[in-house]
Design an enzyme around this catalytic site. Structure first.
Site, PDB file in Angstrom:
ATOM      1  N   SER A   8       0.356  -1.205  -0.033  1.00  0.00           N
ATOM      2  CA  SER A   8       0.145   0.311   0.364  1.00  0.00           C
ATOM      3  C   SER A   8       0.887   0.585   0.111  1.00  0.00           C
ATOM      4  O   SER A   8       2.333   0.845  -0.125  1.00  0.00           O
ATOM      5  CB  SER A   8      -1.036  -0.120   1.444  1.00  0.00           C
ATOM      6  OG  SER A   8      -1.774   1.386   1.510  1.00  0.00           O
ATOM      7  N   ASN A   9       0.363   2.371   0.332  1.00  0.00           N
ATOM      8  CA  ASN A   9       0.985   3.396   0.319  1.00  0.00           C
ATOM      9  C   ASN A   9       0.083   4.498   1.572  1.00  0.00           C
ATOM     10  O   ASN A   9      -0.591   4.037   2.412  1.00  0.00           O
ATOM     11  CB  ASN A   9       1.188   4.472  -1.406  1.00  0.00           C
ATOM     12  CG  ASN A   9      -0.300   4.472  -1.118  1.00  0.00           C
ATOM     13  OD1 ASN A   9      -1.019   5.569  -0.069  1.00  0.00           O
ATOM     14  ND2 ASN A   9      -0.976   3.981  -2.499  1.00  0.00           N
ATOM     15  N   ARG A  10       0.977   5.711   1.933  1.00  0.00           N
ATOM     16  CA  ARG A  10       1.127   6.098   3.262  1.00  0.00           C
ATOM     17  C   ARG A  10      -0.189   7.493   2.476  1.00  0.00           C
ATOM     18  O   ARG A  10      -0.325   8.353   4.150  1.00  0.00           O
ATOM     19  CB  ARG A  10       2.484   7.168   3.435  1.00  0.00           C
ATOM     20  CG  ARG A  10       3.361   6.611   4.026  1.00  0.00           C
ATOM     21  CD  ARG A  10       4.439   6.846   3.982  1.00  0.00           C
ATOM     22  NE  ARG A  10       4.743   8.490   4.957  1.00  0.00           N
ATOM     23  CZ  ARG A  10       5.632   9.426   4.961  1.00  0.00           C
ATOM     24  NH1 ARG A  10       6.440   9.472   3.909  1.00  0.00           N
ATOM     25  NH2 ARG A  10       4.749  10.483   5.668  1.00  0.00           N
TER      26      ARG A  10
END
Ligand code: CTP
Length: 213
Positions: free
Chosen positions: A21-23
């Protein structure tokens, strides 16, 4: 207007407990949905997994993966007058997802990744007269790369930000962006709460909406 907003990250499953995923916190997209609702628009919010509550009066559609997000956007596209793609779509997913938890082995694990759907790329041929706004989160001067994405994805406007700045981008309450239009016009908005950036984006969409969608 009927405004479709996407927000938050996507998750690409490796196994039942792990994902890529990402932030993205979803705050920018949720701020846009809230401001658009306050301006009297009908808002649908397609949301990846975030820790935010749904703005009252906004219809929220939850998705997990880029594949689900692409399907939800394509299903809602005919409904909307404008699409604002604030979601941070994961660009890669594991080629295979294990049904059972992967066990540790000696030595490194190699994950083979494939590209996810390019949602704005899928929207492009179906856009019609709808307003489509994208985002470009870059490290360093975001304008050249955002301008390239604006034209490659056939967008009306792109919101560019330099995520290496301390008060911009992921997991913070503020952002600093440049709005770049298809005709090359740019407008810089210095560090401001995400609600203020959202108001500028929604006002831009209102000014550029076409009647015959
Ligand atoms: N986007 C999308 N589908 C993807 C990835 C991104 O529709 N698979 C959208 C994002 O919601 C954003 C815009 O495209 O509005 C630009 O996203 P970004 O990740 O910056 O662009 P990419 O084209 O994926 O380029 P790169 O990651 O190589 O910088």
């Amino acid at each position: 207007m009927k405004i479709l907003v996407t927000a938050g990250p996507t998750r690409e499953a490796i196994d039942p407990v792990r994902f890529l995923s990402n932030r993205s916190s979803g705050r920018m997209g949720y701020a846009i949905a809230t401001v658009a609702r306050d301006a009297g628009h009908i808002v649908r919010l397609i949301s990846g997994p975030v820790a935010l509550s749904t703005p009252t009066g906004v219809e929220r559609i939850d998705v997990i993966s880029a594949h689900e997000l692409a399907a939800a956007v394509l299903a809602a596209l005919p409904w909307c007058d404008a699409l604002i793609m604030a979601a941070a779509v994961a660009d890669w997913r594991p080629v295979t997802t294990s049904d059972v938890k992967l066990k540790k082995q000696a030595g490194p694990l190699t994950l083979e990744l494939e590209r996810t759907e390019d949602v704005l790329g899928l929207v492009q041929p179906l856009k019609g007269n709808r307003i489509v706004v994208g985002f470009a989160a870059e490290t360093g001067d975001p304008v050249p790369e955002a301008t390239r994405k604006l034209s490659a994805k056939g967008l009306d406007m792109i919101v560019a930000n330099d995520i290496s700045q301390p008060n911009a981008g992921f997991e913070v309450e503020t952002n600093a962006v440049t709005l770049i239009e298809a005709d090359g016009t740019t407008r810089q908005i210095d560090t401001a709460p995400k609600a203020k950036i959202a108001a500028a984006i929604v006002a831009w969409v209102e000014r550029h909406a076409r009647r015959d969608v």
